[in-house]
Design a protein around this motif. Structure first.
Motif, PDB file in Angstrom:
ATOM      1  N   ALA A   1       0.843  -1.202   0.000  1.00  0.00           N
ATOM      2  CA  ALA A   1       0.000   0.000   0.000  1.00  0.00           C
ATOM      3  C   ALA A   1       0.876   1.249   0.000  1.00  0.00           C
ATOM      4  CB  ALA A   1      -0.900  -0.007   1.224  1.00  0.00           C
ATOM      5  N   LEU A   2       0.539   2.189  -0.856  1.00  0.00           N
ATOM      6  CA  LEU A   2       1.224   3.476  -0.885  1.00  0.00           C
ATOM      7  C   LEU A   2       0.370   4.566  -0.231  1.00  0.00           C
ATOM      8  CD1 LEU A   2       2.635   3.356  -4.531  1.00  0.00           C
ATOM      9  CD2 LEU A   2       3.805   2.765  -2.388  1.00  0.00           C
ATOM     10  N   SER A   3      -0.939   4.493  -0.430  1.00  0.00           N
ATOM     11  CA  SER A   3      -1.846   5.447   0.225  1.00  0.00           C
ATOM     12  C   SER A   3      -3.273   4.945   0.119  1.00  0.00           C
ATOM     13  CB  SER A   3      -1.731   6.838  -0.406  1.00  0.00           C
ATOM     14  OG  SER A   3      -2.189   6.816  -1.746  1.00  0.00           O
ATOM     15  N   LEU A   4      -4.090   5.334   1.071  1.00  0.00           N
ATOM     16  CA  LEU A   4      -5.523   5.066   1.053  1.00  0.00           C
ATOM     17  C   LEU A   4      -6.177   6.172   1.863  1.00  0.00           C
ATOM     18  CD1 LEU A   4      -8.047   3.385   0.465  1.00  0.00           C
ATOM     19  CD2 LEU A   4      -7.532   2.036   2.516  1.00  0.00           C
ATOM     20  N   ALA A   5      -6.828   7.091   1.189  1.00  0.00           N
ATOM     21  CA  ALA A   5      -7.369   8.249   1.895  1.00  0.00           C
ATOM     22  C   ALA A   5      -8.485   8.893   1.084  1.00  0.00           C
ATOM     23  CB  ALA A   5      -6.263   9.267   2.163  1.00  0.00           C
ATOM     24  N   GLU A   6      -9.293   9.676   1.798  1.00  0.00           N
ATOM     25  CA  GLU A   6     -10.297  10.484   1.118  1.00  0.00           C
ATOM     26  C   GLU A   6      -9.615  11.663   0.441  1.00  0.00           C
ATOM     27  OE1 GLU A   6     -14.444  10.581   3.038  1.00  0.00           O
ATOM     28  OE2 GLU A   6     -13.057  10.624   4.763  1.00  0.00           O
ATOM     29  N   VAL A   7     -10.166  12.082  -0.684  1.00  0.00           N
ATOM     30  CA  VAL A   7      -9.622  13.207  -1.428  1.00  0.00           C
ATOM     31  C   VAL A   7     -10.463  14.434  -1.089  1.00  0.00           C
ATOM     32  CG1 VAL A   7      -9.140  14.163  -3.702  1.00  0.00           C
ATOM     33  CG2 VAL A   7      -8.820  11.708  -3.271  1.00  0.00           C
ATOM     34  N   THR A   8      -9.823  15.457  -0.582  1.00  0.00           N
ATOM     35  CA  THR A   8     -10.537  16.668  -0.183  1.00  0.00           C
ATOM     36  C   THR A   8     -10.344  17.769  -1.220  1.00  0.00           C
ATOM     37  OG1 THR A   8      -8.609  17.428   1.095  1.00  0.00           O
ATOM     38  CG2 THR A   8     -10.263  16.106   2.263  1.00  0.00           C
ATOM     39  N   GLY A   9     -11.161  18.820  -1.104  1.00  0.00           N
ATOM     40  CA  GLY A   9     -11.004  19.968  -1.994  1.00  0.00           C
ATOM     41  C   GLY A   9     -12.042  20.039  -3.084  1.00  0.00           C
ATOM     42  N   GLY A  10     -12.763  18.955  -3.332  1.00  0.00           N
ATOM     43  CA  GLY A  10     -13.792  18.962  -4.375  1.00  0.00           C
ATOM     44  C   GLY A  10     -15.187  19.083  -3.785  1.00  0.00           C
ATOM     45  N   GLU A  11     -16.162  19.320  -4.655  1.00  0.00           N
ATOM     46  CA  GLU A  11     -17.536  19.445  -4.196  1.00  0.00           C
ATOM     47  C   GLU A  11     -18.152  18.081  -3.887  1.00  0.00           C
ATOM     48  OE1 GLU A  11     -19.763  21.602  -7.071  1.00  0.00           O
ATOM     49  OE2 GLU A  11     -18.556  23.435  -6.877  1.00  0.00           O
ATOM     50  N   GLU A  12     -17.737  17.053  -4.611  1.00  0.00           N
ATOM     51  CA  GLU A  12     -18.273  15.716  -4.394  1.00  0.00           C
ATOM     52  C   GLU A  12     -17.282  14.857  -3.611  1.00  0.00           C
ATOM     53  OE1 GLU A  12     -18.331  17.078  -7.528  1.00  0.00           O
ATOM     54  OE2 GLU A  12     -20.472  17.562  -7.551  1.00  0.00           O
TER      55      GLU A  12
ATOM     56  N   ALA B   1     -20.020  11.389  -9.082  1.00  0.00           N
ATOM     57  CA  ALA B   1     -20.078  12.164 -10.325  1.00  0.00           C
ATOM     58  C   ALA B   1     -21.270  13.131 -10.308  1.00  0.00           C
ATOM     59  CB  ALA B   1     -20.182  11.217 -11.519  1.00  0.00           C
ATOM     60  N   ALA B   2     -21.433  13.840 -11.401  1.00  0.00           N
ATOM     61  CA  ALA B   2     -22.461  14.877 -11.502  1.00  0.00           C
ATOM     62  C   ALA B   2     -23.874  14.322 -11.411  1.00  0.00           C
ATOM     63  CB  ALA B   2     -22.288  15.640 -12.819  1.00  0.00           C
ATOM     64  N   ASP B   3     -24.073  13.043 -11.698  1.00  0.00           N
ATOM     65  CA  ASP B   3     -25.408  12.448 -11.627  1.00  0.00           C
ATOM     66  C   ASP B   3     -25.739  11.909 -10.247  1.00  0.00           C
ATOM     67  OD1 ASP B   3     -23.643  10.360 -11.615  1.00  0.00           O
ATOM     68  OD2 ASP B   3     -24.706   9.146 -13.109  1.00  0.00           O
ATOM     69  N   GLY B   4     -24.821  12.106  -9.271  1.00  0.00           N
ATOM     70  CA  GLY B   4     -25.043  11.616  -7.918  1.00  0.00           C
ATOM     71  C   GLY B   4     -24.654  10.171  -7.715  1.00  0.00           C
ATOM     72  N   GLU B   5     -24.263   9.481  -8.788  1.00  0.00           N
ATOM     73  CA  GLU B   5     -23.792   8.099  -8.688  1.00  0.00           C
ATOM     74  C   GLU B   5     -22.285   8.087  -8.469  1.00  0.00           C
ATOM     75  OE1 GLU B   5     -25.632   5.365  -8.662  1.00  0.00           O
ATOM     76  OE2 GLU B   5     -27.514   6.452  -8.951  1.00  0.00           O
TER      77      GLU B   5
ATOM     78  N   LEU C   1     -10.481  11.638 -15.270  1.00  0.00           N
ATOM     79  CA  LEU C   1     -11.363  12.230 -14.272  1.00  0.00           C
ATOM     80  C   LEU C   1     -11.847  13.607 -14.695  1.00  0.00           C
ATOM     81  CD1 LEU C   1     -12.641  12.047 -11.446  1.00  0.00           C
ATOM     82  CD2 LEU C   1     -10.511  13.038 -10.534  1.00  0.00           C
ATOM     83  N   ARG C   2     -10.965  14.401 -15.252  1.00  0.00           N
ATOM     84  CA  ARG C   2     -11.330  15.765 -15.653  1.00  0.00           C
ATOM     85  C   ARG C   2     -12.357  15.751 -16.778  1.00  0.00           C
ATOM     86  NH1 ARG C   2      -8.584  19.781 -18.762  1.00  0.00           N
ATOM     87  NH2 ARG C   2      -6.954  18.286 -19.235  1.00  0.00           N
ATOM     88  N   TRP C   3     -12.304  14.739 -17.644  1.00  0.00           N
ATOM     89  CA  TRP C   3     -13.220  14.655 -18.775  1.00  0.00           C
ATOM     90  C   TRP C   3     -14.423  13.754 -18.509  1.00  0.00           C
ATOM     91  CZ3 TRP C   3     -13.641  16.684 -23.710  1.00  0.00           C
ATOM     92  CH2 TRP C   3     -12.677  17.645 -24.044  1.00  0.00           C
ATOM     93  N   PHE C   4     -14.456  13.142 -17.338  1.00  0.00           N
ATOM     94  CA  PHE C   4     -15.529  12.181 -17.090  1.00  0.00           C
ATOM     95  C   PHE C   4     -16.888  12.882 -17.010  1.00  0.00           C
ATOM     96  CE2 PHE C   4     -18.371   9.525 -14.596  1.00  0.00           C
ATOM     97  CZ  PHE C   4     -18.170   8.272 -15.167  1.00  0.00           C
TER      98      PHE C   4
END
Length: 258
Positions: free
Chosen positions: A173-184, A214-218, A243-246
């Motif tokens: 394992a190198l990392s396992l964490a929540e990603v902060t800074g975004g709206e979702e 994602a933007a659809d709530g899923e 991710l940026r284009w998803f």
């Protein structure tokens, strides 16, 4: 001269008239025979006509060449290059906001993503949501996987996935964490392993498993696989651009800014 015919009980004409109309002056018995023969002929003729008419109605229609119906349903799987011709989904319009060698791709499952040019697509059914889609580099050394999450939290989903990842040979394992800074919500699991399910050889692999809302709530996952020997940068670039284009299925999304 007309005479009275006793058998016919009528007045008969002259001999000359009887010569031209012989059937009118036959005796009763002969007339009966003539009428019976006439009736038989008419009956046979009627029967013959009926059989012919029925046979004519039962004749098959002239042969018509069958034309297959056109199907617009996209195929579920595709083994060819990601060029829009194999799975029914054309590539999205190119954008200057993508790095060289990348292109936007509108997948047959309904989502949009960005990929390196010329990658191949494969799909298999999933227990939940959209099909599991794999995009592979032509040499087979790199892969981007896209699927939909059943869990209600990206971080919870990664915790479940890590339990299975720990069973892999050479797991680190190198990392396992929540990603902060975004709206979702989003979370990420980065690790190394000597074993990848369904793949053989290639040495130690570097994996970035990014799961997000994602933007659809899923919730969806973008998982990048590559060789650990060349460093982590190519997997990071693969995930970041995807991710940026998803854009999720059934959703209208703007083109990402440069």
């Amino acid at each position: 001269m007309r005479v009275f015919d006793i058998e016919r009980q009528e007045w008969a004409g002259s001999r000359r008239e009887r010569l031209f109309h012989t059937d009118q002056y036959l005796d009763v018995r002969r007339q009966k025979v003539v009428r019976q023969k006439t009736a038989i002929v008419l009956a046979v003729a009627g029967l013959t006509f009926g059989v012919w008419a029925l046979a004519w109605k039962d004749e098959p229609e002239p042969y018509r060449a069958f034309t297959a119906a056109r199907s617009d349903t996209p195929k579920e799987t595709s083994d060819g290059p990601v060029d829009g011709s194999e799975d029914g989904a054309p590539p999205a319009q190119p954008s200057a906001s993508l790095p060289a060698g990348y292109e936007p791709w509108q997948d047959a499952e309904g989502f949009r993503v960005a990929l390196p040019t010329g990658w191949e697509r494969d799909a298999r059914s999933s227990q939940y949501g959209i099909d599991v889609i794999d995009y592979r580099s032509p040499d087979g050394t790199r892969r981007l996987q896209v699927f939909q999450l059943m869990e209600t939290s990206p971080y919870e989903s990664l915790q479940v996935a890590q339990v299975e990842a720990q069973k892999l040979d050479g797991y680190e394992a190198l990392s396992l964490a929540e990603v902060t800074g975004g709206e979702e919500q989003a979370a990420e699991h980065e690790y190394r392993t000597d074993e990848i399910a369904g793949e053989q050889g290639g040495g130690t692999r570097h994996v970035i498993d990014h799961r997000f809302e994602a933007a659809d709530g899923e919730r969806y996952a973008l998982v990048a696989y590559g060789s650990d020997a060349d460093g982590p940068d190519d997997e990071r670039e693969l995930v970041d651009n995807a991710l940026r284009w998803f854009c999720p299925p059934g959703t209208q999304c703007d083109t990402p800014a440069g």
